[in-house]
Write a protein that holds these residues in place. Structure first.
Motif, PDB file in Angstrom:
ATOM      1  N   MET A 125       0.673  -1.082   0.184  1.00  0.00           N
ATOM      2  CA  MET A 125      -0.243   0.029  -0.020  1.00  0.00           C
ATOM      3  C   MET A 125       1.019   1.303  -0.042  1.00  0.00           C
ATOM      4  O   MET A 125       0.687   2.121  -0.785  1.00  0.00           O
ATOM      5  CB  MET A 125      -0.890  -0.168   1.102  1.00  0.00           C
ATOM      6  CG  MET A 125      -1.888  -1.212   1.190  1.00  0.00           C
ATOM      7  SD  MET A 125      -3.053  -1.278   2.776  1.00  0.00           S
ATOM      8  CE  MET A 125      -3.707   0.545   2.864  1.00  0.00           C
ATOM      9  N   VAL A 126       1.866   1.271   0.928  1.00  0.00           N
ATOM     10  CA  VAL A 126       2.806   2.181   0.832  1.00  0.00           C
ATOM     11  C   VAL A 126       3.508   2.693  -0.565  1.00  0.00           C
ATOM     12  O   VAL A 126       3.755   3.893  -1.001  1.00  0.00           O
ATOM     13  CB  VAL A 126       3.771   2.213   2.077  1.00  0.00           C
ATOM     14  CG1 VAL A 126       4.902   3.375   1.797  1.00  0.00           C
ATOM     15  CG2 VAL A 126       3.299   2.185   3.395  1.00  0.00           C
TER      16      VAL A 126
ATOM     17  N   VAL B 110       2.101   1.825  -3.466  1.00  0.00           N
ATOM     18  CA  VAL B 110       1.323   2.268  -4.561  1.00  0.00           C
ATOM     19  C   VAL B 110       1.119   3.810  -4.280  1.00  0.00           C
ATOM     20  O   VAL B 110       1.089   4.701  -5.187  1.00  0.00           O
ATOM     21  CB  VAL B 110      -0.264   1.668  -4.084  1.00  0.00           C
ATOM     22  CG1 VAL B 110      -1.225   2.356  -5.132  1.00  0.00           C
ATOM     23  CG2 VAL B 110      -0.026  -0.027  -4.882  1.00  0.00           C
ATOM     24  N   VAL B 111       1.216   4.328  -3.040  1.00  0.00           N
ATOM     25  CA  VAL B 111       0.831   5.646  -2.804  1.00  0.00           C
ATOM     26  C   VAL B 111       2.018   6.275  -3.271  1.00  0.00           C
ATOM     27  O   VAL B 111       2.228   7.552  -3.926  1.00  0.00           O
ATOM     28  CB  VAL B 111       0.669   6.027  -1.162  1.00  0.00           C
ATOM     29  CG1 VAL B 111       0.646   7.357  -0.996  1.00  0.00           C
ATOM     30  CG2 VAL B 111      -0.627   5.176  -0.764  1.00  0.00           C
ATOM     31  N   LEU B 112       3.213   6.051  -2.953  1.00  0.00           N
ATOM     32  CA  LEU B 112       4.528   6.509  -3.365  1.00  0.00           C
ATOM     33  C   LEU B 112       4.751   6.637  -4.907  1.00  0.00           C
ATOM     34  O   LEU B 112       5.086   7.499  -5.577  1.00  0.00           O
ATOM     35  CB  LEU B 112       5.714   5.526  -2.913  1.00  0.00           C
ATOM     36  CG  LEU B 112       5.962   5.824  -1.400  1.00  0.00           C
ATOM     37  CD1 LEU B 112       7.308   5.047  -0.867  1.00  0.00           C
ATOM     38  CD2 LEU B 112       6.401   7.408  -0.953  1.00  0.00           C
TER      39      LEU B 112
ATOM     40  N   GLY C 110       2.071   6.777  -7.066  1.00  0.00           N
ATOM     41  CA  GLY C 110       1.139   8.012  -7.590  1.00  0.00           C
ATOM     42  C   GLY C 110       2.005   9.046  -7.215  1.00  0.00           C
ATOM     43  O   GLY C 110       1.981  10.074  -8.235  1.00  0.00           O
ATOM     44  N   CYS C 111       2.543   9.309  -6.168  1.00  0.00           N
ATOM     45  CA  CYS C 111       3.279  10.620  -5.886  1.00  0.00           C
ATOM     46  C   CYS C 111       4.497  10.788  -7.071  1.00  0.00           C
ATOM     47  O   CYS C 111       4.659  11.916  -7.510  1.00  0.00           O
ATOM     48  CB  CYS C 111       3.825  10.669  -4.611  1.00  0.00           C
ATOM     49  SG  CYS C 111       2.808  10.770  -3.228  1.00  0.00           S
TER      50      CYS C 111
ATOM     51  N   GLN D 220       3.078  11.839 -10.707  1.00  0.00           N
ATOM     52  CA  GLN D 220       2.791  13.104 -10.598  1.00  0.00           C
ATOM     53  C   GLN D 220       4.032  13.901 -10.528  1.00  0.00           C
ATOM     54  O   GLN D 220       4.028  15.035 -11.454  1.00  0.00           O
ATOM     55  CB  GLN D 220       1.839  13.510  -9.377  1.00  0.00           C
ATOM     56  CG  GLN D 220       1.468  14.964  -9.515  1.00  0.00           C
ATOM     57  CD  GLN D 220       0.454  15.127  -8.243  1.00  0.00           C
ATOM     58  OE1 GLN D 220       0.165  14.451  -7.175  1.00  0.00           O
ATOM     59  NE2 GLN D 220      -0.282  16.532  -8.232  1.00  0.00           N
TER      60      GLN D 220
END
Length: 935
Positions: free
Chosen positions: A293-294, A296-298, A300-301, A304
């Protein structure tokens, strides 16, 4: 879809590494239990060994044992057994056996008949040979339990008596073989020992029974874990897998017990082992999911952020294109060649100043115009033809063309090619025109400059150092504005960094050298002085190096100094010079402080060119000048040993030293006071300033020679004393033989005659007296025969007939008395007539050899050969016995073989003994013949 695959892959990898982690934890647990049990068992066994071995060193047992062995008293033996049994009960032993291997008798403290099998006997012999405690077992007993024997030899090596301390291994070792219950992983302990073609396994019965049982597993059953522990000794201590006694798959570790042939097996069921590994999966999976999960968030960041970076790069690219256009225009304007670009319609869109001059037009007049309106018709046809070829082949073409310009006709070197957009489409044509005449001049200059550059480059590459300049500014700073590529290797620093600032270079110069260098380089008053210095520099990769530099200064208009010079690494030269100085100093110290006299000779006339203080003192000279310039043989007597002139012998030896490099020889010298003394000379050839010289090292051996002569005289006297002792002994034996023969022999003969007379006087009525008289006659006859044998041993009558006759009698006597096949072979020695002492010596040596054969060799056949070759007698004695190791016999310092050699050396002979274990023994004696009657 891609995200789901990534999640699946991550979960699979996490599960795999979780299983691996659980497997490592299970392995570590099994290894930890194995190490703990191994330490406990080794400590227990060491304690039992000390208790069993204490019997030999305790005076209580040794006193009773000595009384039993000296008197044979059974009460003392029973007392010893009782004490040993009481000691064994206190220390955990169940029985004590006293075992006499010589008489093959054994006594048990418990009173039963001890079982002494062949394997136990083999262990007993090992204990006797090594004089150390030996273990036997564990092995099964009649009642089904397991026994372990501690075999202790007594302290007396000549007494073949053992004490066997027997232990009930089923009871004593059960505590160390009980299951060890780890959390969720029960571990089982077993003791293994290889016995022939099977493995003996000792393990606990149940979990709390307190007993251990023994079983035998054939080595052919290779699937069993205990068999695999012995199949590959290199894997002992590693985790093995196999089957246990009931066919269940198990894994375990087999550890060797030091000082024994046992293995301690720590094993666990494979199912429990794997289950313990799988228990560690859930938590790593949870951690893996959180980590995913961490990530996946990273991701996305990061995505961007990459989009923002891409937009910024696009803006930067646009700015760079605009800058490139400006730069292209600037380059075109500064070029001395005519540059232009036009579209597919022929209109000029870009051109420079030189192109406008060629056409005689202003930029405003040319912009937007086509070449058809600017060139004459003949030239338009030529341009259209060239454009058609460029567009057809999409290539760049260069050729010479005659062009009408505002300055007249000129031969131009014209290069034309297509212009492309970002998609690769042709949008126009560019051209570059060069005045061919100026181009030829420029090209010739460039070629000349290139040739000069190549010449300078080859010179720079051939130079073993680096060329560079040093710029010393008035403010104290400095840099290296110019340098050759060798600077990178010389200093280990980047040329680009040194071109900006040389502080990194000066920081690596030795503190003792930097002040001197800065004084020369920075002082304006030193401007006309040449720089020639050697300094120490700490190279980043090679450590401290010596650098030598030569440079010439030039003062600039701003007051700075620009030094141009050459710098090179001279570490090898400096270290070589230093090593040469150290070598010269070491040689000087060795030469001057050597205890041996040293002379250095010149081969041209063999004159002495150097002499050390020891040589001055040896030859009693006042100083070195008294020895120099004189010949080597001026300090020698006229002749050496053997009558050879000293001059001839010295030249021969010195030439040998010149040819082979060195030579060692003995020499006699004469001091200045006339005394002649012996010496050992070691000559060595070496080169001095390109010329060969000879160094003689002289050692005075006067004291050693005197000691050698004293030793030779002492040995000669000892041999004379030995010969005198042997002769006195033989004379005494001959005297005793004569006395026994003359006195005792006569008395026995008279006694025999008296008994014969008594037999005549007695009648049949005196039956008892007749029987006793007959018995007396037999005793007297036996005594007479024994007396004759004693006389023969003291001095055989056959010895008076010669060595061969005596040897025949001795061989027959040994063959009859000892039952050994003893044969004599005589070659060219039938008429041998030796001196009595020499014949007696050889006879006694032969007699001693046959005695040694009977005592030690266990031979079935002995061959004696006596032969004569010229003036030398050879006697060989060979037996087919068990042989021996001559080196071990010499180490025991026995005098039998030494006595044989010494007796042979008395007569100038030699004795050789050849023997190997299992291949018999051969004694060969060679002795010069000493005829009878010689002094």
């Amino acid at each position: 879809m891609i995200g789901a695959c990534v999640v699946l892959v991550v979960l699979i990898i996490t599960a795999f590494y979780s299983i691996q982690a659980g497997d490592r934890i299970s392995r570590s647990a099994v290894h930890a239990v194995a190490a703990a049990r191994d330490r406990q068992f080794v400590a227990w066994l060491g304690e039992r060994d000390v208790q069993a071995d204490l019997i030999r060193s305790t005076s209580i047992f040794s006193e009773v044992y000595r009384r039993w062995r000296q008197t044979g008293d059974s009460a003392a033996r029973d007392l010893l057994l009782s004490q040993l049994f009481e000691y064994g009960q206190r220390t955990g032993f169940s029985d004590v056996i006293l075992w006499d291997l010589k008489s093959e008798r054994a006594w048990s403290a418990t009173g039963h008949s001890p079982r002494l099998g062949p394997k136990l006997r083999l262990s007993a012999r090992q204990a006797l040979e090594s004089a150390k405690l030996v273990h036997y077992g564990p092995y099964s007993q009649d009642g089904g339990g397991a026994l372990l024997d501690f075999i202790v030899p007594v302290s007396d090596p000549t007494d073949r008596t053992l004490i066997v301390m027997r232990m009930n291994a089923s009871e004593q070792m059960a505590a160390y073989l009980m299951r060890w219950a780890l959390p969720e992983l029960p571990v089982e302990i077993q003791l293994l020992r290889r016995d022939g073609d099977s493995v003996v396994v000792l393990g606990a019965v149940g979990r709390r029974s307190g007993m251990a049982a023994i079983q035998r597993i054939p080595l052919a059953n290779r699937e069993r874990l205990c068999v695999r522990a012995f199949a590959d000794p290199a894997r002992q201590g590693e985790l093995l897998d196999g089957l246990d006694g009931v066919g269940v798959s198990v894994v375990g570790v087999a550890s060797p017990i030091p000082g024994t042939d046992w293995l301690l097996m720590t094993k666990v069921d494979r199912a429990g082992f794997d289950a313990n590994a799988f228990r560690h999966i859930p938590w790593p999976l949870i951690v893996g999911l959180l980590t995913l999960m961490v990530l996946v968030v990273l991701a996305g960041c990061i995505l961007q952020r990459e989009m923002l970076i891409a937009r910024r790069r696009e803006r930067e690219a646009q700015s760079e294109r605009l800058l490139a256009l400006d730069l292209l225009s600037a380059i075109a304007e500064s070029s001395e060649e005519a540059i232009f670009a036009r579209d597919l319609e022929g209109r000029y869109l870009l051109f420079n100043r030189v192109f406008c001059e060629f056409l005689g037009k202003t930029p405003e007049e040319l912009r937007g115009q086509g070449y058809r309106t600017l060139y004459p018709p003949s030239m338009v046809v030529q341009v259209e033809k060239m454009d058609h070829q460029i567009l057809a082949e999409n290539g760049v073409f260069t050729q010479e063309e005659l062009i009408e310009t505002a300055l007249g006709q000129r031969v131009m070197l014209m290069t034309r090619g297509p212009l492309h957009d970002n998609a690769g489409r042709i949008i126009g044509i560019f051209g570059i025109a060069r005045d061919f005449a100026s181009h030829m001049r420029i090209e010739a200059g460039l070629q000349e400059r290139s040739a000069l550059r190549d010449t300078l480059a080859s010179i720079v590459e051939s130079v073993p150092g680096a060329l560079h300049s040093l710029l010393i500014r008035p403010d104290g700073g400095g840099c290296i504005p110019f340098s050759t590529p060798m600077v990178d290797d010389l200093y280990g620093l980047s040329r680009q960094d040194l071109a900006r600032d040389w502080a990194t270079l000066t920081a690596r110069i030795h503190p003792e050298d930097i002040a001197r260098l800065e004084k020369v380089l920075r002082d304006p008053q030193q401007g006309s002085r040449q720089f020639c210095e050697v300094f120490r520099y700490r190279h980043p990769a090679r450590g401290w190096r010596w650098i030598e530099g030569w440079a010439t200064p030039k003062q600039e208009s701003d007051g700075s100094f620009l030094w141009h010079g050459f710098f090179m690494d001279v570490t090898d030269r400096v270290e070589g010079e230093e090593a040469l100085r150290e070598s010269e100093e070491r040689y000087r110290l060795l030469f001057e402080r050597s205890s041996d006299a040293i002379l250095v000779l010149e081969p041209s006339d063999w004159g002495i060119v150097r002499a050390n203080p020891a040589a001055v003192a040896m030859f009693l000279a006042a100083d070195e000048s008294h020895l120099v310039s004189r010949s080597f043989w001026d300090y020698s007597p006229p002749e050496q040993e053997g009558g050879l002139p000293s001059t001839v012998r010295a030249i021969e030896l010195m030439n040998m030293a010149l040819r082979f490099g060195s030579c060692v020889f003995d020499w006699h010298y004469r001091r200045l006071d006339g005394e002649v003394f012996p010496a050992t000379v070691r000559t060595t050839r070496f080169d001095l300033l390109g010329k060969p010289v000879i160094q003689c090292s002289i050692c005075d051996v006067t004291h050693r020679k005197r000691q050698e002569q004293e030793l030779i005289r002492s040995r000669a006297k000892l041999r004379e004393l030995t010969a005198h002792r042997e002769k006195a002994r033989e004379d005494e034996r001959a005297y005793m033989a004569r006395e026994i023969h003359d006195d005792l022999g006569q008395y026995l003969t008279a006694l025999r005659m008296e008994t014969n007379l008594m037999g005549m006087l007695l009648t049949e009525q005196n039956g008892e007296a007749v029987k006793r008289l007959a018995s007396m006659k037999e005793l007297i006859d036996h005594l007479i025969a024994e007396t004759r044998r004693v006389i023969a041993r003291l001095r055989p009558v056959a010895l008076d007939l010669g060595l061969v006759s005596a040897a025949e009698w001795l061989a027959a006597d040994y063959r009859e008395r000892m039952g050994v096949d003893c044969y004599l072979e005589v070659t060219d020695a039938e008429e041998l007539d030796l001196d009595d002492d020499q014949a007696t010596t050889l006879f006694r040596i032969l007699q001693e050899c046959l005695t040694n054969v009977i005592r030690h060799a266990r031979a079935k056949r002995v061959d004696i050969r006596v032969s004569v070759s010229g003036e030398v007698l050879c006697m060989e004695v060979y037996d087919d016995g068990q042989g021996f190791d001559p080196a071990r016999v010499r180490a025991k310092k026995t005098f039998g073989l030494m006595g044989i050699r010494e007796r042979v050396l008395i007569y100038g002979g030699s004795a050789r003994i050849d023997s190997q274990i299992g291949e018999g023994t051969r004694l060969t004696i060679n002795m010069p013949i000493k005829p009878r009657g010689d002094a």
